[in-house]
Scaffold this motif. Structure first.
Motif, PDB file in Angstrom:
ATOM      1  N   LEU A 127       4.931  -5.794 -43.568  1.00  0.00           N
ATOM      2  CA  LEU A 127       4.308  -4.630 -42.927  1.00  0.00           C
ATOM      3  C   LEU A 127       3.765  -3.659 -43.978  1.00  0.00           C
ATOM      4  O   LEU A 127       2.671  -3.119 -43.829  1.00  0.00           O
ATOM      5  CB  LEU A 127       5.317  -3.922 -42.023  1.00  0.00           C
ATOM      6  CG  LEU A 127       5.619  -4.665 -40.723  1.00  0.00           C
ATOM      7  CD1 LEU A 127       6.799  -4.027 -40.006  1.00  0.00           C
ATOM      8  CD2 LEU A 127       4.391  -4.673 -39.830  1.00  0.00           C
ATOM      9  N   MET A 141      10.301  -2.798 -36.503  1.00  0.00           N
ATOM     10  CA  MET A 141       8.927  -3.252 -36.265  1.00  0.00           C
ATOM     11  C   MET A 141       8.379  -2.666 -34.984  1.00  0.00           C
ATOM     12  O   MET A 141       7.238  -2.208 -34.934  1.00  0.00           O
ATOM     13  CB  MET A 141       8.897  -4.784 -36.188  1.00  0.00           C
ATOM     14  CG  MET A 141       9.042  -5.464 -37.515  1.00  0.00           C
ATOM     15  SD  MET A 141       8.750  -7.224 -37.360  1.00  0.00           S
ATOM     16  CE  MET A 141      10.388  -7.827 -37.131  1.00  0.00           C
ATOM     17  N   TYR A 178       5.170  -0.285 -34.566  1.00  0.00           N
ATOM     18  CA  TYR A 178       4.043  -0.705 -33.725  1.00  0.00           C
ATOM     19  C   TYR A 178       3.674   0.404 -32.729  1.00  0.00           C
ATOM     20  O   TYR A 178       2.506   0.759 -32.584  1.00  0.00           O
ATOM     21  CB  TYR A 178       4.388  -2.001 -32.992  1.00  0.00           C
ATOM     22  CG  TYR A 178       3.264  -2.504 -32.139  1.00  0.00           C
ATOM     23  CD1 TYR A 178       2.108  -3.021 -32.738  1.00  0.00           C
ATOM     24  CD2 TYR A 178       3.325  -2.446 -30.753  1.00  0.00           C
ATOM     25  CE1 TYR A 178       1.056  -3.470 -31.971  1.00  0.00           C
ATOM     26  CE2 TYR A 178       2.275  -2.892 -29.980  1.00  0.00           C
ATOM     27  CZ  TYR A 178       1.140  -3.401 -30.599  1.00  0.00           C
ATOM     28  OH  TYR A 178       0.089  -3.831 -29.835  1.00  0.00           O
ATOM     29  N   GLN A 233       0.230   2.520 -32.577  1.00  0.00           N
ATOM     30  CA  GLN A 233      -0.613   2.340 -31.401  1.00  0.00           C
ATOM     31  C   GLN A 233      -0.708   3.585 -30.532  1.00  0.00           C
ATOM     32  O   GLN A 233      -1.741   3.859 -29.935  1.00  0.00           O
ATOM     33  CB  GLN A 233      -0.089   1.172 -30.544  1.00  0.00           C
ATOM     34  CG  GLN A 233      -0.285  -0.196 -31.170  1.00  0.00           C
ATOM     35  CD  GLN A 233      -1.753  -0.530 -31.394  1.00  0.00           C
ATOM     36  OE1 GLN A 233      -2.613  -0.190 -30.587  1.00  0.00           O
ATOM     37  NE2 GLN A 233      -2.045  -1.183 -32.505  1.00  0.00           N
ATOM     38  N   ILE A 278      -0.959  -5.365 -37.938  1.00  0.00           N
ATOM     39  CA  ILE A 278       0.485  -5.107 -37.899  1.00  0.00           C
ATOM     40  C   ILE A 278       1.258  -6.132 -37.054  1.00  0.00           C
ATOM     41  O   ILE A 278       2.231  -6.704 -37.538  1.00  0.00           O
ATOM     42  CB  ILE A 278       0.755  -3.649 -37.465  1.00  0.00           C
ATOM     43  CG1 ILE A 278       0.379  -2.733 -38.641  1.00  0.00           C
ATOM     44  CG2 ILE A 278       2.206  -3.442 -37.088  1.00  0.00           C
ATOM     45  CD1 ILE A 278       0.433  -1.275 -38.343  1.00  0.00           C
ATOM     46  N   PRO A 279       0.814  -6.420 -35.832  1.00  0.00           N
ATOM     47  CA  PRO A 279       1.535  -7.480 -35.111  1.00  0.00           C
ATOM     48  C   PRO A 279       1.456  -8.817 -35.853  1.00  0.00           C
ATOM     49  O   PRO A 279       2.395  -9.610 -35.822  1.00  0.00           O
ATOM     50  CB  PRO A 279       0.789  -7.576 -33.774  1.00  0.00           C
ATOM     51  CG  PRO A 279       0.006  -6.338 -33.659  1.00  0.00           C
ATOM     52  CD  PRO A 279      -0.264  -5.834 -35.028  1.00  0.00           C
TER      53      PRO A 279
END
Lengths: 319, 301
Positions: free
Chosen positions: B23, B161, B165, B169, B247-248
């Protein structure tokens, strides 16, 4: 080649030719290392400096050359110097083979892939691939080279062998820079799209650059194997590739005098500070950062060609 | 079959660690187009700081409790984030307009510097986490005895994570990060302070890398000052596998790489384990250069 550069080379040659007469074996050996790294860095400079291809796995080609020499010499009894061209050839073929599928990758991706290739080669050597590489212990008992009946054994003798090869390489690579091939590589570095557009077969030139660089690294591997008589995977680790990368960039990417200076500074200078062994690398890392911040293009950057006005007019007048 | 599932859970734990490191790589690359070679070393700092703090007087008797681990993690992440921010401010910011290679070499210099500073501070030997301070229990999951630490590692990485995320987002700052990743110039015109965004990226990425280092220390119990480079390289492989800058993608790539490696080591060859991840890397770049979740861009030559 400019007159200033010729004079510099002449002075360097005289100084180096006299060096073994006044230096003891330890310092001559340091200069031998500088020479080997100069050869390696010059070979990487073809790929990284001239063609602009980020190769951070150059130690792999060095390793292929060294192991080819070791295997040919210890298994088949081929004299070490005879293995020199064979090592270069094998390394070039190997480079052409492994670079072929990845050569089209852009900058950073190529950088990472070449790191991966370098590691795969190292792991293969550690794992005794084909039962030929001797695993983690490596290979030993490589014969010293013999030249005209003279056995090359002491650092002083190796000095002249290595530096003669460096001199030859510098001469050849300066010629290469001026050739059609060298100009095509520079074109490729400056603008790959325009190069392709004006008829340079970029894929082929990239592969040729890789093969030529690898050939020289392979021959440097031969000299290394002959000098050490023992080789092991440790000598061809990722950090070896990084060191070569640094020599080229710190000295001045694409510039032959720059690369030579880089080899002296990166390999030779730290020897002066042997006494501070533990802090040496710390300072080295620091210097790299500072140098890049203040001298982005390296110490002796490549001066790009400036056209004279008359040249341009002649070009315009041409049909 | 049990062997398989044990390897799978092990792979997920290792993969979670790769993903956390990845990441940091992917965020830095997304915004600055720079491979931060020093990132692997920040990960090592996480492991070493974790070890030092773990044996510190006030945490000693608070372990085994979730709160103790959380305090430890927060302290480690904070400290490593600080180092990351200093690095950005001192080394990478002056190089932002320089050619690509200068920044790469600078990052390598930073890596060498950090690594050797650690060696001078702690010595070159391999260090071990204090075993008696770590929970050794195993947990029964669907009839399978899994070490507790493995579950902690998987859970901790998945939670971090997920938080990242959602942050990227759903929040305004996250939007600014994504905007700066697409086009710094345009982002600046929209009133985004790109310098601050980049600084933030260099706080978040190293913090997660540091957390991953702590988890490795807790999971394997052994740390060495050179371990950053191999973990760093694998995490970068994971980032490319998923599609760099995504990122994902880094999460998926990390978990996938961990599982591939664990299963490869178990069923193919332990000796070639590290080569396997590089082979995966080369293969993925040949067939799908933008990674599994990356978008295809028309850019040939």
């Amino acid at each position: 080649m400019s007159r200033g550069l010729l004079v510099s080379y002449a002075i360097l040659t005289v100084v180096l030719a006299g060096a073994p007469l006044v230096l003891d074996a330890y310092w001559v050996d340091v200069l031998n290392s500088v020479g080997l790294y100069a050869l390696l860095a010059l070979s990487l400079n073809i790929i990284l400096g001239d063609a602009g291809l980020f190769n951070m796995g150059h130690a792999a080609f060095y390793a292929v050359g060294a192991y080819t020499t070791a295997i040919l010499n210890t298994r088949l009894g081929l004299p070490t110097l005879w293995a020199l061209p064979v090592s270069g050839l094998v390394a070039a073929l190997f480079a052409a083979l492994v670079a072929r599928p990845v050569i089209h990758l852009r900058g950073d991706y190529l950088l990472i892939v070449t790191i991966g290739l370098g590691e795969i080669v190292r792991i293969a050597l550690v794992n005794d691939v084909f039962g030929l590489t001797g695993g983690a212990n490596g290979l030993f008992g490589i014969a010293r080279p013999t030249l005209f009946g003279l056995k090359i054994r002491r650092p002083h003798e190796f000095f002249y062998l290595i530096w003669a090869f460096v001199a030859l390489t510098v001469f050849l690579f300066h010629r290469l820079e001026q050739s059609r091939f060298g100009r095509a590589l520079n074109y490729l570095r400056e603008d790959p799209v325009a190069a392709e557009g004006s008829g340079v077969n970029t894929g082929r030139y990239k592969l040729l650059a890789f093969a030529l660089g690898a050939a020289w690294a392979g021959m440097a591997g031969n000299l290394y194997a002959a000098k050490m008589t023992i080789i092991s995977p440790e000598s061809f680790s990722f950090w070896e590739s990084v060191l070569l990368f640094l020599i080229v960039i710190l000295g001045g990417s694409g510039s032959i005098p720059g690369v030579l200076l880089g080899a002296f500074l990166v390999v030779g200078l730290p020897e002066l500070f042997r006494g501070f062994a533990s802090a040496r690398m710390l300072v080295f890392g620091l210097v790299m950062m500072v140098l890049m911040v203040f001298r982005t293009q390296g110490l002796l950057p490549l001066r790009t060609v400036r056209f004279k006005k008359s040249d341009l007019e002649r070009a315009r007048a041409a049909p | 079959m049990e062997h398989f599932f044990q390897q799978l859970t092990n792979g997920l734990a290792v993969g979670g660690i790769y993903a956390l490191i990845a990441l940091g790589y992917t965020m830095v690359y997304g915004v600055m187009k720079l491979i931060n070679f020093a990132h692997g070393d920040l990960f090592t700092y996480g492991a070493y700081l974790g070890m030092t703090l773990l044996t510190s007087f006030f945490l000693q008797d608070r372990l085994g409790m979730v709160a103790g681990l959380v305090i430890l993690a927060v302290m480690v992440m904070g400290l490593v984030a600080l180092i990351g921010a200093v690095l950005e401010r001192a080394v990478y910011r002056p190089l932002r307009e320089s050619p690509r290679l200068s920044a790469v070499v600078s990052a390598l210099g930073a890596s060498i510097f950090l690594q050797n500073a650690l060696m001078l501070l702690y010595g070159a030997r391999v260090h071990v986490y204090p075993e008696d301070l770590l929970p050794q229990a195993t947990v029964n999951v669907l009839g399978l005895e899994v070490p507790l630490m493995r579950i902690v590692v998987v859970l901790a990485s998945v939670v971090m994570m997920a938080v990242l995320y959602l942050f990227v987002q759903k929040t305004k700052i996250g939007t600014a990060i994504r905007a700066a990743a697409i086009d710094q110039g345009a982002a600046r015109l929209m009133g985004i302070d790109v310098n601050r965004v980049i600084l933030l990226v260099f706080l978040i990425g190293p913090a997660l890398g540091g957390a991953a280092g702590l988890l490795v220390g807790l999971y394997y119990g052994q740390v060495s000052f050179t371990m950053g480079w191999l973990y760093g390289m694998k995490a970068f492989t994971a980032a490319i596998l998923g599609g760099i800058g995504n990122i994902p993608g880094a999460m998926v790539g990390g978990l996938l790489l961990g599982v591939i490696e664990a299963l490869g080591a178990a069923y193919l060859s332990l000796a070639w384990k590290d080569a396997l991840s590089f082979l995966v890397l080369i293969f993925i770049l040949i067939v799908r250069p933008t990674g599994l979740l990356g978008e295809r861009v028309a850019d040939k030559v």
